[in-house]
Design a protein around this motif. Structure first.
Motif, PDB file in Angstrom:
ATOM      1  N   HIS A  75      10.482  43.251 -31.155  1.00 40.44           N
ATOM      2  CA  HIS A  75      10.388  44.682 -31.461  1.00 40.44           C
ATOM      3  C   HIS A  75       9.206  45.300 -30.711  1.00 40.44           C
ATOM      4  N   PRO A  76       9.330  46.554 -30.266  1.00 41.59           N
ATOM      5  CA  PRO A  76       8.220  47.191 -29.536  1.00 41.59           C
ATOM      6  C   PRO A  76       6.895  47.199 -30.291  1.00 41.59           C
ATOM      7  N   ARG A  98       9.534  40.610 -20.033  1.00 40.85           N
ATOM      8  CA  ARG A  98       9.667  41.452 -21.214  1.00 40.85           C
ATOM      9  C   ARG A  98      10.939  42.285 -21.097  1.00 40.85           C
ATOM     10  N   GLU A 100      12.253  45.479 -22.505  1.00 41.10           N
ATOM     11  CA  GLU A 100      11.721  46.643 -23.225  1.00 41.10           C
ATOM     12  C   GLU A 100      12.838  47.658 -23.433  1.00 41.10           C
ATOM     13  N   SER A 206      10.937  53.901 -31.886  1.00 48.29           N
ATOM     14  CA  SER A 206      11.553  52.621 -31.531  1.00 48.29           C
ATOM     15  C   SER A 206      12.721  52.754 -30.579  1.00 48.29           C
ATOM     16  N   ARG A 231       4.679  53.915 -29.543  1.00 51.81           N
ATOM     17  CA  ARG A 231       4.603  52.465 -29.349  1.00 51.81           C
ATOM     18  C   ARG A 231       3.197  52.042 -28.925  1.00 51.81           C
ATOM     19  N   GLN A 239       8.522  43.578 -16.687  1.00 54.29           N
ATOM     20  CA  GLN A 239       9.424  44.023 -17.730  1.00 54.29           C
ATOM     21  C   GLN A 239      10.648  44.684 -17.135  1.00 54.29           C
ATOM     22  N   SER A 241      14.589  46.878 -18.502  1.00 57.13           N
ATOM     23  CA  SER A 241      15.492  47.355 -19.547  1.00 57.13           C
ATOM     24  C   SER A 241      16.941  47.066 -19.144  1.00 57.13           C
TER      25      SER A 241
END
Length: 259
Positions: A75-76, A98, A100, A206, A231, A239, A241
């Motif tokens: 979780h962030p 990571r 993210e 979040s 965050r 990182q 996504s």
């Protein structure tokens, strides 16, 4: 051949575990509660390890599980495990990535109030004489104890003994608590806020995966105030996504090949 350590506990980590399973990439997922085990696929390549890892216990875990690479999909706001993992990976030269979840752009947030920390909320006057629904997890609830007599505080939590005990210690009574496991639909969110006569909601920024977009939508429709805690800032070695980038990372370091 080593394994991927997938730091889990989120919906995205469950999706990533399924992706790795389908690609036959050996993976050990870590979660902190037994109930989270059900998020992950029943697969010969997936192990689910339940418990809390510390800097002291992590070295043994990495050796036992023969970890070749780490994907951090926690979780962030789970800063502690990310920082421990980053430090340990740097020490042992283990590749770390990571995942993210995307951040909602400022333009998508409408009139939502964003603050930098829970301390800002506690010291400000955001909660004064409000019926406040806290959707922040159980760990920060003790911070709101001084406000129990200055506002009507309600909280939504995961259905766990640990969460309930923390809420009771923070001054919440059973009639001001509800236990639900996300995801929460907009219709259910709206019904809950109406049932409790909520005038203000405090939550974490979040992203959509954490229900932020649903909360913003419902807040706008009901005219309820929404305060989001930004965050925490963590410097990740690398990182992404992108699920496919995670898959390529795992292929490279577990199978020693690229997509």
């Amino acid at each position: 051949m080593g394994r991927v350590w997938l730091i889990g506990g989120t919906q995205e980590s469950a999706s990533l575990a399924l992706l790795l399973s389908r690609s036959q990439i050996p993976c050990t997922v870590t979660v902190t509660t037994e109930s989270a085990r059900s998020l992950y696929p029943d697969s010969s390549t997936i192990r689910v390890w339940v418990g809390r890892l510390s800097a002291d216990s992590l070295n043994e875990f990495l050796q036992e599980q023969q970890i070749a690479a780490v994907v951090d999909a926690s979780h962030p706001f789970a800063v502690e495990i990310s920082q421990v993992a980053i430090a340990t990976c740097e020490k042992w030269q283990i590749p770390y990535l990571r995942y993210e979840r995307p951040v909602l752009e400022e333009g998508e947030r409408g009139g939502v109030v964003c603050v930098d920390s829970f301390d800002t909320i506690i010291k400000g006057n955001y909660l004064e004489n409000q019926r406040v629904l806290l959707i922040v997890g159980y760990k920060p609830l003790h911070l709101f104890l001084p406000w129990q007599k200055r506002a009507t505080l309600l909280a939504r939590l995961l259905p766990s003994v640990v969460a309930l005990e923390a809420a009771f210690q923070a001054g919440f009574t059973s009639d001001r608590l509800i236990c639900l496991r996300p995801p929460i639909t907009a219709d259910l969110e709206m019904a809950l806020w109406r049932q409790w006569g909520v005038s203000l909601v405090v939550s974490k920024a979040s992203g959509s995966a954490g229900g932020e977009d649903v909360k913003r939508q419902v807040a706008a429709e009901l005219g309820v105030g929404l305060v989001l805690v930004s965050r925490p800032e963590v410097v990740y070695p690398q990182q992404t996504s992108d699920f496919l980038e995670v898959l390529g990372f795992c292929e490279r370091y577990v199978f020693n090949r690229s997509l």
